[in-house]
Enzyme design. Sequence first.
Site, PDB file in Angstrom:
ATOM      1  N   GLU A  91     -52.103 -44.462   5.473  1.00 40.06           N
ATOM      2  CA  GLU A  91     -51.790 -43.832   4.188  1.00 40.06           C
ATOM      3  C   GLU A  91     -52.434 -44.589   3.029  1.00 40.06           C
ATOM      4  OE1 GLU A  91     -50.570 -40.999   3.957  1.00 40.06           O
ATOM      5  OE2 GLU A  91     -49.325 -40.628   5.735  1.00 40.06           O
ATOM      6  N   ARG A 115     -55.396 -42.798   0.814  1.00 36.42           N
ATOM      7  CA  ARG A 115     -55.022 -42.490  -0.571  1.00 36.42           C
ATOM      8  C   ARG A 115     -55.554 -43.530  -1.554  1.00 36.42           C
ATOM      9  NH1 ARG A 115     -49.172 -39.435  -0.134  1.00 36.42           N
ATOM     10  NH2 ARG A 115     -49.233 -39.105   2.102  1.00 36.42           N
ATOM     11  N   ASP A 152     -54.157 -34.565  14.098  1.00 38.46           N
ATOM     12  CA  ASP A 152     -55.015 -33.692  13.277  1.00 38.46           C
ATOM     13  C   ASP A 152     -56.325 -34.314  12.792  1.00 38.46           C
ATOM     14  OD1 ASP A 152     -53.485 -35.399  11.681  1.00 38.46           O
ATOM     15  OD2 ASP A 152     -52.783 -33.852  10.300  1.00 38.46           O
ATOM     16  N   GLU A 155     -53.574 -28.191   2.964  1.00 37.23           N
ATOM     17  CA  GLU A 155     -54.542 -27.828   4.006  1.00 37.23           C
ATOM     18  C   GLU A 155     -55.117 -26.404   3.892  1.00 37.23           C
ATOM     19  OE1 GLU A 155     -51.670 -29.416   4.619  1.00 37.23           O
ATOM     20  OE2 GLU A 155     -52.446 -31.403   5.115  1.00 37.23           O
TER      21      GLU A 155
END
Length: 673
Positions: free
Chosen positions: A304, A308, A437, A573
């Site tokens: 993360e 980010r 994913d 998404e």
Amino acid sequence: MYSAAAAAASPPRRDFISVTLSPEEAVGAGGYNNSKAWRRRSCWRKWKQLSRLQRSIILFLFAFLAVCGVISYTSMGEPWKSLTNKSLDDQRTEPEIPGLKLANPAVLPAPQKADANLGNYPELSPQKPPKLPPVRRGPSNLQIKPPRRDVRLKTRHDTSRVVEEPVKADKEEKTEKSVISWRGAVIEPDQSTEPPSSKIKEPEKPSSVEAEDQKEPVPINERQMAVIEAFRHAWKGYKDFAWGHDELKPLSKSYSEWFGLGLTLIDALDTMWILGLKEEFEEARKWVANDLVFDKNVDVNLFESTIRILGGLLSTYHLSGDSLFLEKAKDIGNRLMPAFKTPSKIPYSDVNIGRGTAHPPRWTSDSTVAEVTSIQLEFRELSRLTGDEKFQKAVDEVMKHVHTLSGKNDGLVPMFINTNSGQFTHLGVYTLGARADSYYEYLLKQWIQGGKKENELLEDYMRAIEGVKKHLLQKSQPKKLTFVGELAHGHFSAKMDHLVCFLPGTLALGAHNGLTADHMKLAEALIETCYQMYAQVETGLSPEIVHFNLHAQKGHKDVEIKPADRHNLLRPETVESLFYMYRFTGDKKYQDWGWEILQNFNKYTRVPTGGYTSINNVQNPSNPEPRDKMESFFLGETLKYMFLLFSDDIDLINLDKYVFNTEAHPLPIWVPA
Ligand code: DMJ
């Protein structure tokens, strides 16, 4: 002697003169007397012999010639003067040194002494170079200019470029720091990092910036204005109630902390740049400069914080050319490196960025596959910018290792990997959703980032998409929507996370980069499904997870939602994929679908006092049950992709020059060496 009587008696205009010779004049008579006195007297006599009219004419002519002479002297005086001066300057000009141009004679050094060594170039060092403006920071020093509203419309199909007059200051900057490219990124070798290794010899320039858009940006349209308005509203909430904290809690007008690193602010930096919000950007930049400190005793999630924070800083650096962001990126990049100190080199999920220690979650020594394989774009780029190969080496090793692992199913990977053994765990479960994913996304994107040379990445990607087709694709009823389900120990489940909606965009990106047209067909089918995950729901917003009906039942739609799954976290998404689809096809329906989604976000998630909130129930328009949280990716991704989707400017983050990380932070595609 002159005889007046003789003169008076002589007829006018005679060609001879009667003279009376004085005794002296007679001296030498018969001989030639050319003395000055004689000539003067002779002239005078001649003059006297002229008539008054003749004398007046002659005098007039003399006077006329004299006046002309004075006038012409005055007008020719200046060029003469400058010619004179120029020749003096020429005499003072220094010997020419290749590459050294004297800007202005006014700064010439004092003339050198006769014995000065003109060939000794260092002698010139006291001469100061022309003063250049300081390297500008922030929006004025652009790689990509924030959109302006005062320029002509350029459609996405209009590939002609309007060449912008290069700004003088930019040229000068180029002179001052050769590391700055025109409208490009500042690539400054990092003095503080280790010297470049033999593999990565020196910091490289970003690929895409060389030829970056020397053109007028396209004016923004009404839908883009609506995105800007939404962003400003969200930002107002963040600024008023959560400034410098991780996430806004818009209903309670407070904030929540995850890492305590201003997550929303950092995630939103490049969005502000792309949306052209200069004031907001400058304010946020100040916070980064003065208040963003990574030397904190805090555990952060490697994945993360990479996607980010590191990703956000790197892309903002590329867009703005402001080295502040690169410095911060290097700092956080270095602090995340302890995560890779594991027996298998598969990184731990958590790092204490103040202490320099890392560990897996308390309950396991596993890491998530998506997490360890979706930090590569960022670390690779960090190596390229700094010339320090350690970042790239660490993440490349993970990919190489995963490439060789057994436990895949036709290219599909399990969700967990052990940091001790380096082996997949929890075998037999395959999904394109949570925990797997972005593994697929980053296979393709690393291949693109690296100039399409790393064949193993492409092989793994192609194999995986074949695996998706073989094991996970089904059609729903009644609308026959193509969807991606999950496989658990041989059993197919018609469950699809909203997260899977990254896939149409990724497939389209692959097709755009030369992969099979089948991928584009699949992308078209899947984006329709993702749109239906919104359209078939009461609020027009997708839940976190849907289950598709495999059999037609009266009164049932394709999409079923379980009570535990009906929340919406403002995820990006579907909008992300709509953006890719519109870019590559130009089909306006994708923009229209995105527009519907934006309106529904405004209707059900907007908090009047500022900010947007996740909701708990997309099926209840009268009470969507706000959760009181605005995720950082709403500003980092959702609104950014929305803005780009509504743009007709293919050069607003040109997809042949940039590749988006999984948090929508654009990083340059490397130019082949
Ligand atoms: C983001 O942090 C990234 O897009 C990540 O890859 C998946 N989850 C969120 C958005 O939904």
